[in-house]
Design a protein around this motif. Structure first.
Motif, mmCIF file in Angstrom:
data_model
loop_
_atom_site.group_PDB
_atom_site.id
_atom_site.type_symbol
_atom_site.label_atom_id
_atom_site.label_comp_id
_atom_site.label_asym_id
_atom_site.label_seq_id
_atom_site.Cartn_x
_atom_site.Cartn_y
_atom_site.Cartn_z
ATOM 1 N N PHE A 36 135.730 69.536 107.275
ATOM 2 C CA PHE A 36 136.950 69.973 107.935
ATOM 3 C C PHE A 36 138.139 69.269 107.301
ATOM 4 C CE2 PHE A 36 140.121 69.487 111.372
ATOM 5 C CZ PHE A 36 140.314 70.821 111.699
ATOM 6 N N ILE A 37 139.097 70.023 106.810
ATOM 7 C CA ILE A 37 140.292 69.456 106.186
ATOM 8 C C ILE A 37 141.332 69.209 107.268
ATOM 9 C CG2 ILE A 37 142.127 69.812 104.495
ATOM 10 C CD1 ILE A 37 140.273 71.581 102.927
ATOM 11 N N ILE A 83 141.160 70.625 122.058
ATOM 12 C CA ILE A 83 142.136 71.698 122.242
ATOM 13 C C ILE A 83 142.331 72.528 120.972
ATOM 14 C CG2 ILE A 83 144.574 72.191 122.713
ATOM 15 C CD1 ILE A 83 144.621 69.818 124.565
ATOM 16 N N VAL A 84 142.323 71.877 119.821
ATOM 17 C CA VAL A 84 142.685 72.577 118.578
ATOM 18 C C VAL A 84 141.554 72.609 117.565
ATOM 19 C CG1 VAL A 84 144.314 72.683 116.647
ATOM 20 C CG2 VAL A 84 145.105 71.904 118.893
ATOM 21 N N PHE A 85 141.119 71.436 117.113
ATOM 22 C CA PHE A 85 140.339 71.363 115.881
ATOM 23 C C PHE A 85 138.965 72.000 115.979
ATOM 24 C CE2 PHE A 85 142.992 67.331 115.247
ATOM 25 C CZ PHE A 85 143.989 68.045 114.596
ATOM 26 N N ARG A 86 138.269 71.852 117.097
ATOM 27 C CA ARG A 86 136.911 72.376 117.178
ATOM 28 C C ARG A 86 136.853 73.893 117.036
ATOM 29 N NH1 ARG A 86 134.235 71.280 122.911
ATOM 30 N NH2 ARG A 86 134.367 69.186 122.014
ATOM 31 N N HIS A 87 137.970 74.550 117.296
ATOM 32 C CA HIS A 87 137.993 76.002 117.160
ATOM 33 C C HIS A 87 138.086 76.453 115.703
ATOM 34 C CE1 HIS A 87 138.460 76.174 121.492
ATOM 35 N NE2 HIS A 87 139.508 75.357 121.411
ATOM 36 N N PHE A 88 138.254 75.495 114.779
ATOM 37 C CA PHE A 88 138.410 75.840 113.368
ATOM 38 C C PHE A 88 137.294 75.283 112.485
ATOM 39 C CE2 PHE A 88 142.588 76.332 115.170
ATOM 40 C CZ PHE A 88 143.096 77.448 114.537
ATOM 41 N N TYR A 89 136.262 74.687 113.087
ATOM 42 C CA TYR A 89 135.180 74.122 112.279
ATOM 43 C C TYR A 89 134.455 75.200 111.465
ATOM 44 C CZ TYR A 89 135.601 69.778 114.946
ATOM 45 O OH TYR A 89 136.062 68.618 115.519
ATOM 46 N N ASP A 90 134.311 76.385 112.050
ATOM 47 C CA ASP A 90 133.571 77.442 111.375
ATOM 48 C C ASP A 90 134.480 78.397 110.603
ATOM 49 O OD1 ASP A 90 131.166 76.478 112.429
ATOM 50 O OD2 ASP A 90 131.456 77.589 114.297
ATOM 51 N N ARG A 91 135.760 78.081 110.550
ATOM 52 C CA ARG A 91 136.701 78.905 109.800
ATOM 53 C C ARG A 91 136.822 78.364 108.376
ATOM 54 N NH1 ARG A 91 140.073 81.044 114.049
ATOM 55 N NH2 ARG A 91 141.400 82.058 112.491
ATOM 56 N N LEU A 184 117.210 70.146 113.043
ATOM 57 C CA LEU A 184 116.291 69.134 113.572
ATOM 58 C C LEU A 184 116.564 68.806 115.036
ATOM 59 C CD1 LEU A 184 116.139 66.692 110.523
ATOM 60 C CD2 LEU A 184 114.347 68.243 111.322
ATOM 61 N N GLY A 185 117.533 69.490 115.640
ATOM 62 C CA GLY A 185 117.784 69.332 117.067
ATOM 63 C C GLY A 185 118.891 68.379 117.437
ATOM 64 N N VAL A 186 119.625 67.877 116.471
ATOM 65 C CA VAL A 186 120.735 66.973 116.754
ATOM 66 C C VAL A 186 121.936 67.780 117.238
ATOM 67 C CG1 VAL A 186 122.347 65.307 115.771
ATOM 68 C CG2 VAL A 186 119.941 65.292 115.074
ATOM 69 N N ASN A 187 122.593 67.309 118.269
ATOM 70 C CA ASN A 187 123.788 67.960 118.786
ATOM 71 C C ASN A 187 124.945 67.673 117.833
ATOM 72 O OD1 ASN A 187 126.078 68.835 120.171
ATOM 73 N ND2 ASN A 187 125.256 68.252 122.161
ATOM 74 N N VAL A 188 125.108 68.551 116.865
ATOM 75 C CA VAL A 188 126.111 68.335 115.830
ATOM 76 C C VAL A 188 127.515 68.363 116.412
ATOM 77 C CG1 VAL A 188 127.054 69.215 113.655
ATOM 78 C CG2 VAL A 188 124.598 69.248 114.044
ATOM 79 N N ARG A 189 127.752 69.182 117.410
ATOM 80 C CA ARG A 189 129.071 69.258 118.032
ATOM 81 C C ARG A 189 129.453 67.904 118.650
ATOM 82 N NH1 ARG A 189 132.676 72.999 117.123
ATOM 83 N NH2 ARG A 189 131.257 74.696 117.656
ATOM 84 N N GLN A 190 128.493 67.281 119.315
ATOM 85 C CA GLN A 190 128.756 65.972 119.899
ATOM 86 C C GLN A 190 128.982 64.928 118.813
ATOM 87 O OE1 GLN A 190 125.534 63.804 122.089
ATOM 88 N NE2 GLN A 190 126.919 64.034 123.839
ATOM 89 N N LEU A 191 128.197 65.013 117.740
ATOM 90 C CA LEU A 191 128.383 64.099 116.611
ATOM 91 C C LEU A 191 129.768 64.276 116.018
ATOM 92 C CD1 LEU A 191 127.187 62.039 114.595
ATOM 93 C CD2 LEU A 191 126.413 63.995 113.230
#
Length: 308
Positions: A36-37, A83-91, A184-191
């Motif tokens: 993510f930039i 609020i902002v950044f997580r909505h752009f991780y897959d963009r 492998l089952g790790v909650n990447v979003r939480q990481l």
């Protein structure tokens, strides 16, 4: 050039390098783990300094200010992430650049509204005022030495966390192969949240420590952000060791170049020509260094595993 002046500039270069590492460490983790930039990382450095101004005004105690400002920087970083950044991780990266650039504009104007456009400051603690004799007739400010020491302690602590803990293992795995880590089952979003919040706190800490030295003003993080990107490109994306060594190199090259490049050119050019050429070349040195590193080591000096 004298030995005293050279020693002063080396210490100034180390101080700049330490500040750059504190900013670049979070940035390289965010970029390395999350791909993510985050152009808004520089404003988190700025917010750390402004929060320190506020908390120092409330408490009058520098060390309480550091703790409160770091906690507030962590909270604000997590709020921005939600609020902002997580909505752009897959963009794609262009969307990320545009979104985070918008955050820069919003927060720069926000601090003007809240704190005003005039430069602010707050003093170093009394215990860290004064100077330490380094050479005959030369003393270096205690606070600047304390900043270097604090940065080195942070670098050691961060390395221990990344290299010796389970969270660090997950961060390294995320930097190497985030898709496999998720499988492998790790909650990447939480990481991602942990990494982003920690990066924001480090940038805020850098801003807090810079406040007694530099002016606290809107846009103060923009120049630091550019240097931090240079650091992670030279050091290798996702690499803490690379960010640390590259930050010291960039800090020393930039400081020594701006101090002595004109004198070096005076050895074989007329003084008037050297006065024009020296500063211009000095301002380009770190970018020439980056280009040279990319030519011979496209992934940086110490890329994270899986990126070499």
């Amino acid at each position: 050039m004298t030995a005293t002046l050279f020693a002063v500039q080396v210490l100034n270069g180390l101080q700049l390098g330490v500040l750059l590492f504190l900013v670049a460490a979070g940035l390289t983790l965010v970029f390395g783990v999350m791909d993510f930039i985050n152009l808004a990382h520089g404003v988190q450095y700025m917010l750390g300094a402004y929060l320190a101004v506020t908390f120092y005004g409330l408490t009058g105690n520098f060390f309480a200010t550091v703790i409160l400002a770091m906690a507030a920087a962590l909270v604000l970083g997590l709020v921005l992430e939600v609020i902002v950044f997580r909505h752009f991780y897959d963009r794609d990266h262009l969307d990320q650049v545009l979104a985070t650039f918008g955050v820069i504009l919003f927060l720069n104007e926000g601090v003007r509204i809240v704190w005003g456009a005039s430069p602010l400051s707050y003093p170093a603690p009394e215990i860290l005022q004064g100077a330490i004799p380094v050479m005959d007739g030369f003393g270096y400010p205690v606070y600047r030495i304390a900043l270097i020491v604090a940065g080195l302690i942070c670098a050691l602590g961060l390395w221990l966390v990344v290299a010796r803990t389970r969270v660090g293992m997950l961060i390294r795995a995320g930097a190497a192969n985030p898709s496999m880590l998720s499988a492998l089952g790790v909650n990447v979003r939480q990481l991602f949240m942990v990494v982003f919040g920690f990066g924001a706190m480090l940038a805020g800490f850098a801003g807090v420590m810079a406040g007694p030295i530099f002016s606290v003003e809107p846009g103060m993080g923009d120049g630091v952000l550019i240097l931090a990107f240079v650091v992670i490109v030279i050091g290798g994306i996702g690499s803490i060791r690379g960010a640390f060594l590259a930050a010291l190199i960039v800090g020393l090259v930039d400081t020594l170049g701006r101090s002595f490049m004109t004198d070096i050119f005076k050895l074989f050019l007329e003084p008037s020509a050297a006065n024009q050429v020296g500063p211009a070349i000095a301002s380009m040195l770190i970018y020439v260094l980056m280009a040279g590193v990319l030519f011979f080591r496209p992934t940086g000096l110490f890329p994270a595993p899986g990126r070499a």
